[in-house]
Scaffold this motif. Structure first.
Motif, PDB file in Angstrom:
ATOM      1  N   HIS A  90     -55.626  74.080  86.560  1.00 51.18           N
ATOM      2  CA  HIS A  90     -56.498  75.050  85.889  1.00 51.18           C
ATOM      3  C   HIS A  90     -56.607  74.722  84.401  1.00 51.18           C
ATOM      4  O   HIS A  90     -57.711  74.703  83.841  1.00 51.18           O
ATOM      5  N   VAL A  91     -55.492  74.485  83.756  1.00 49.85           N
ATOM      6  CA  VAL A  91     -55.509  74.188  82.322  1.00 49.85           C
ATOM      7  C   VAL A  91     -56.279  72.893  82.063  1.00 49.85           C
ATOM      8  O   VAL A  91     -57.067  72.807  81.116  1.00 49.85           O
ATOM      9  N   ARG A  92     -56.080  71.905  82.911  1.00 45.84           N
ATOM     10  CA  ARG A  92     -56.841  70.656  82.757  1.00 45.84           C
ATOM     11  C   ARG A  92     -58.339  70.893  82.960  1.00 45.84           C
ATOM     12  O   ARG A  92     -59.170  70.292  82.274  1.00 45.84           O
ATOM     13  N   ALA A  93     -58.687  71.770  83.898  1.00 42.30           N
ATOM     14  CA  ALA A  93     -60.104  72.090  84.128  1.00 42.30           C
ATOM     15  C   ALA A  93     -60.704  72.790  82.914  1.00 42.30           C
ATOM     16  O   ALA A  93     -61.866  72.537  82.556  1.00 42.30           O
ATOM     17  N   VAL A  94     -59.935  73.658  82.262  1.00 43.15           N
ATOM     18  CA  VAL A  94     -60.410  74.307  81.034  1.00 43.15           C
ATOM     19  C   VAL A  94     -60.700  73.240  79.981  1.00 43.15           C
ATOM     20  O   VAL A  94     -61.767  73.239  79.357  1.00 43.15           O
ATOM     21  N   ALA A  95     -59.756  72.330  79.783  1.00 40.43           N
ATOM     22  CA  ALA A  95     -59.936  71.269  78.784  1.00 40.43           C
ATOM     23  C   ALA A  95     -61.168  70.425  79.108  1.00 40.43           C
ATOM     24  O   ALA A  95     -61.994  70.151  78.230  1.00 40.43           O
ATOM     25  N   GLU A  96     -61.298  70.038  80.354  1.00 43.96           N
ATOM     26  CA  GLU A  96     -62.431  69.212  80.766  1.00 43.96           C
ATOM     27  C   GLU A  96     -63.754  69.944  80.564  1.00 43.96           C
ATOM     28  O   GLU A  96     -64.710  69.388  80.015  1.00 43.96           O
TER      29      GLU A  96
END
Length: 156
Positions: A90-96
């Motif tokens: 989820h956090v990586r998806a936010v960053a992306e």
């Protein structure tokens, strides 16, 4: 949480309904992650297959309204989207989605001093909101937090 539900359900002077929300994201919630991601101050541990339930804040608010209108006294409803997603994912998806640097990946044990983060990152929790959908007439607008993040970015 269980004790609060038991006290509410056992009270003779009121009727209560419990809503069990997934982890929140969305307008007003995800915004707090962006500065930390921008400065690479939000490390994550790999999910290793662990997943958590998520729910957009606007979807959660609609579930509250549906519960007030159509919820059954003494009932508990899980309110989540339909796709569990790991915390790190989820956090990586936010960053992306927001064009920010990927968060640093750290070993899970380094998160121990941050007890809430440590517990969250080492937990797997799969739940279904089918009862809320069936009995409250509520459905999440986004099937997954990834879809919700894309909509959030498009609206920004």
């Amino acid at each position: 949480m269980r004790i609060k539900e038991q006290l509410t359900f056992g009270a003779t002077y009121m009727e209560g309904i419990a809503l069990r929300f997934g982890l929140f994201y969305g307008a007003g919630g995800t915004d707090a992650l962006l500065p930390m991601l921008r400065r690479r101050q939000l490390p994550v541990a790999d999910d290793h297959g662990r997943v958590l339930p998520w729910v957009d804040l606007a979807d959660a608010a609609r579930a509250v309204a549906a519960a007030v209108d159509r919820g059954g006294p003494g009932e508990a409803y899980k309110v989540t989207d339909r796709t569990p997603f790991g915390f790190a994912a989820h956090v990586r998806a936010v960053a992306e989605e927001f064009g920010l640097p990927k968060p640093l990946t750290v070993p899970l044990w380094t998160m121990r001093p941050l007890s809430y983060a440590h517990v969250t990152m080492r937990t797997t929790l799969r739940v279904s909101s089918a009862k809320a959908e069936r009995e409250l007439g509520w459905t999440p607008r986004h099937a997954s937090s990834r879809d919700g993040l894309a909509a959030l970015r498009a609206a920004a």
